[in-house]
Design a protein around this motif. Sequence first.
Motif, mmCIF file in Angstrom:
data_model
loop_
_atom_site.group_PDB
_atom_site.id
_atom_site.type_symbol
_atom_site.label_atom_id
_atom_site.label_comp_id
_atom_site.label_asym_id
_atom_site.label_seq_id
_atom_site.Cartn_x
_atom_site.Cartn_y
_atom_site.Cartn_z
ATOM 1 N N LEU A 1 9.949 -5.216 -1.307
ATOM 2 C CA LEU A 1 10.531 -3.899 -1.048
ATOM 3 C C LEU A 1 10.760 -3.128 -2.338
ATOM 4 N N LEU A 2 11.256 -3.814 -3.362
ATOM 5 C CA LEU A 2 11.504 -3.143 -4.630
ATOM 6 C C LEU A 2 10.198 -2.661 -5.253
ATOM 7 N N GLY A 3 9.162 -3.494 -5.205
ATOM 8 C CA GLY A 3 7.866 -3.092 -5.735
ATOM 9 C C GLY A 3 7.274 -1.931 -4.966
ATOM 10 N N MET A 4 7.471 -1.922 -3.662
ATOM 11 C CA MET A 4 6.958 -0.833 -2.837
ATOM 12 C C MET A 4 7.635 0.485 -3.181
ATOM 13 N N PHE A 5 8.951 0.454 -3.360
ATOM 14 C CA PHE A 5 9.688 1.671 -3.694
ATOM 15 C C PHE A 5 9.447 2.118 -5.134
ATOM 16 N N ALA A 6 9.124 1.158 -6.012
ATOM 17 C CA ALA A 6 8.817 1.510 -7.396
ATOM 18 C C ALA A 6 7.503 2.278 -7.472
ATOM 19 N N GLY A 7 6.609 1.988 -6.551
ATOM 20 C CA GLY A 7 5.359 2.731 -6.463
ATOM 21 C C GLY A 7 5.498 3.829 -5.420
ATOM 22 N N LYS A 8 4.589 3.818 -4.453
ATOM 23 C CA LYS A 8 4.658 4.783 -3.356
ATOM 24 C C LYS A 8 4.341 4.049 -2.071
ATOM 25 N N PRO A 9 5.276 4.045 -1.113
ATOM 26 C CA PRO A 9 5.018 3.340 0.152
ATOM 27 C C PRO A 9 3.721 3.798 0.816
ATOM 28 N N GLN A 10 2.913 2.842 1.223
ATOM 29 C CA GLN A 10 1.626 3.111 1.853
ATOM 30 C C GLN A 10 1.522 2.316 3.148
ATOM 31 N N LEU A 11 0.646 2.775 4.041
ATOM 32 C CA LEU A 11 0.396 2.005 5.260
ATOM 33 C C LEU A 11 -0.165 0.628 4.925
#
Length: 243
Positions: free
Chosen positions: A23-33
Motif C-alpha cells: 500500500l505504501l509503495g502504491m501511494f508513493a507512486g500512482k495507484p493503477q488498475l
Amino acid sequence: MKKRSIVIPHEHGGWAMVSVPFLLGMFAGKPQLMHLPLFMGWLLLYLSSYPFLQSMKNKANRRDWIKWGTIYGLLAACCLALPLLSHPALLYFGPLLLVLLSVNIWHTRHKSERALINDLCAVLLFSIGGAAAYLAGGGGWDRMMASVVLFCFLHFTSSVFFVKAVFRERENRRWVAYTRVYHGLLPFVLWAGGYPWMILAYAFSAARAFAFAGKPIRPWKAGIIEIVGAVQFVILSAAIIQR
C-alpha cells in the motif's frame, strides 16, 4: 495436521507485512488498475510459501501441505502474468526474493524460525513488495523506492523487537534494552536520512515499546496494538511521502 478444506496462515503479522509495504509503495507512486492483479499475485505467493514451509516442519500430511502450496502458487502465476508482461522490470526483484526466501527455508529446516536474522530477512522480503508496487505505479529505481523499502523495514523491525520483548524475551533484560535503544535511535536515523517528518509515523511504535517492553501482555491485546500501529503507519507515511 488434519486435512482441511483450505489452508490459510493464522499469523496476523504476516497479513500486515504483505499488505502495508504494498500500500505504501502504491501511494508513493500512482495507484493503477494493474496494482490489483499484482497485489493478488503477491498475496497468493505469501499464501503459497506458508504451506510449503509448513511441509518442511511437519512430516505428517506433507502431501496436503504441498498440494495447497502448489494451488496457491499456480494462482499466483496466473495473477502475476499480466503485471510481469506490462512491467518486465519486476522480474529483477526475483533473485533477491529467492535469496531471502532461502534464508527462511534454512531456518525452517533447522527449527530456528525465531532467530533474529530470519525475522529480519522476512521483513526485508515483504518490504520489497512496496518497491514492486511503486515500480508498477510509474516509479523508478530511485531514492523514493529505496525510502519505501527502508520505512517498511524499520517499521516491521520495530514489531519484531516489540513482540520479542513482550513474549519470548520478556524476562531478558538485554532484549528489553535492545528494544528501547532501537526505538530511541529511530528518530536520528530518519532525520539523518532526510525524512524528519517520518518520525511522526513511528511515534506510536516507540510509545508502545517503552510502555509494554518487558511486561506481560495478552496475545489478543498485542495483536490489536499491532493492527492499530500498522494502520496509522500507512496513513501517516503515505501522507508524508506525498508532501
